[in-house]
Design a protein around this motif. Structure first.
Motif, mmCIF file in Angstrom:
data_model
loop_
_atom_site.group_PDB
_atom_site.id
_atom_site.type_symbol
_atom_site.label_atom_id
_atom_site.label_comp_id
_atom_site.label_asym_id
_atom_site.label_seq_id
_atom_site.Cartn_x
_atom_site.Cartn_y
_atom_site.Cartn_z
ATOM 1 N N LYS A 144 103.552 119.388 100.927
ATOM 2 C CA LYS A 144 102.486 119.818 100.020
ATOM 3 C C LYS A 144 103.052 119.976 98.605
ATOM 4 N N GLU A 145 103.642 118.921 98.092
ATOM 5 C CA GLU A 145 104.223 118.984 96.741
ATOM 6 C C GLU A 145 103.174 119.298 95.682
ATOM 7 N N GLU A 146 101.918 118.996 95.969
ATOM 8 C CA GLU A 146 100.865 119.288 95.000
ATOM 9 C C GLU A 146 100.657 120.789 94.801
ATOM 10 N N TRP A 147 101.212 121.605 95.687
ATOM 11 C CA TRP A 147 101.110 123.064 95.553
ATOM 12 C C TRP A 147 102.131 123.627 94.556
ATOM 13 N N ILE A 148 103.090 122.817 94.171
ATOM 14 C CA ILE A 148 104.123 123.286 93.255
ATOM 15 C C ILE A 148 103.522 123.432 91.866
ATOM 16 N N VAL A 149 103.599 124.637 91.334
ATOM 17 C CA VAL A 149 103.131 124.907 89.977
ATOM 18 C C VAL A 149 104.264 125.573 89.213
ATOM 19 N N GLU A 150 104.310 125.318 87.919
ATOM 20 C CA GLU A 150 105.371 125.883 87.089
ATOM 21 C C GLU A 150 105.225 127.388 86.916
ATOM 22 N N GLU A 151 104.008 127.850 86.880
ATOM 23 C CA GLU A 151 103.738 129.244 86.539
ATOM 24 C C GLU A 151 103.689 130.107 87.801
ATOM 25 N N SER A 152 104.731 130.923 88.017
ATOM 26 C CA SER A 152 104.755 131.777 89.209
ATOM 27 C C SER A 152 103.639 132.822 89.178
#
Length: 160
Positions: free
Chosen positions: A32-40
């Protein structure tokens, strides 16, 4: 984003994706790489939804399959064992963490052995657990109560 008690197809696991790098690794392992976001902060804000989505994925495989997948990834993870699985875990057995002690009233009891292990000295369980009230008289006598005073406490149901 440490998450505990995540259901799998046959049990539960814990995943310690507590920083951006580990979270990214977890997303990749979940495909699910699309779940990776820069902003924690965005992950924190939508944590409930994100956990729900993670659970949808983890329920697709068994605990053993997830453990194999996470092995060597650098992400802290573990199976959440029930009592029986813990007692029979290979590490518990290898460290001799379960001892069988003969109890005078109950018969053989399985007890948790001492976790401290030395090469020369082998700590052991010296006695079976006491029964309810087994040492009451002994303790009260050490505290200065006479046998008669203890009998009165027993009659008045202050002690059992």
């Amino acid at each position: 984003m440490p998450i505990s008690n995540i259901p799998t197809k046959d049990g539960s696991i814990m995943i310690g994706a507590a920083n951006d790098r580990l979270y990214g690794l977890m997303c990749r392992l979940l495909n699910k790489e699309e779940w990776i976001v820069e902003e924690s902060a965005l992950r924190v804000k939508h944590r409930r939804d994100l956990v729900r989505m993670i659970v949808e994925e983890t329920k697709k495989k068994t605990t053993a399959e997830w453990l194999d997948l996470f092995e060597g990834s650098g992400i802290p993870y573990a199976a959440i064992n029930d009592i029986q699985a813990t007692l029979n875990h290979p590490h518990v057995l290898a460290r001799n963490m379960i001892a069988v002690v003969e109890h005078p009233t109950c018969g053989p009891l399985k007890l948790v052995n001492t976790p401290i292990k030395y090469s020369a000295t082998k700590p052991t369980i010296r006695d079976a657990p006491p029964t309810l009230g087994q040492h009451t008289d002994e303790i009260l006598k050490k505290l200065g109560y006479s046998g008669k005073e203890i009998d009165i406490l027993r009659v008045e149901q202050v002690i059992g």
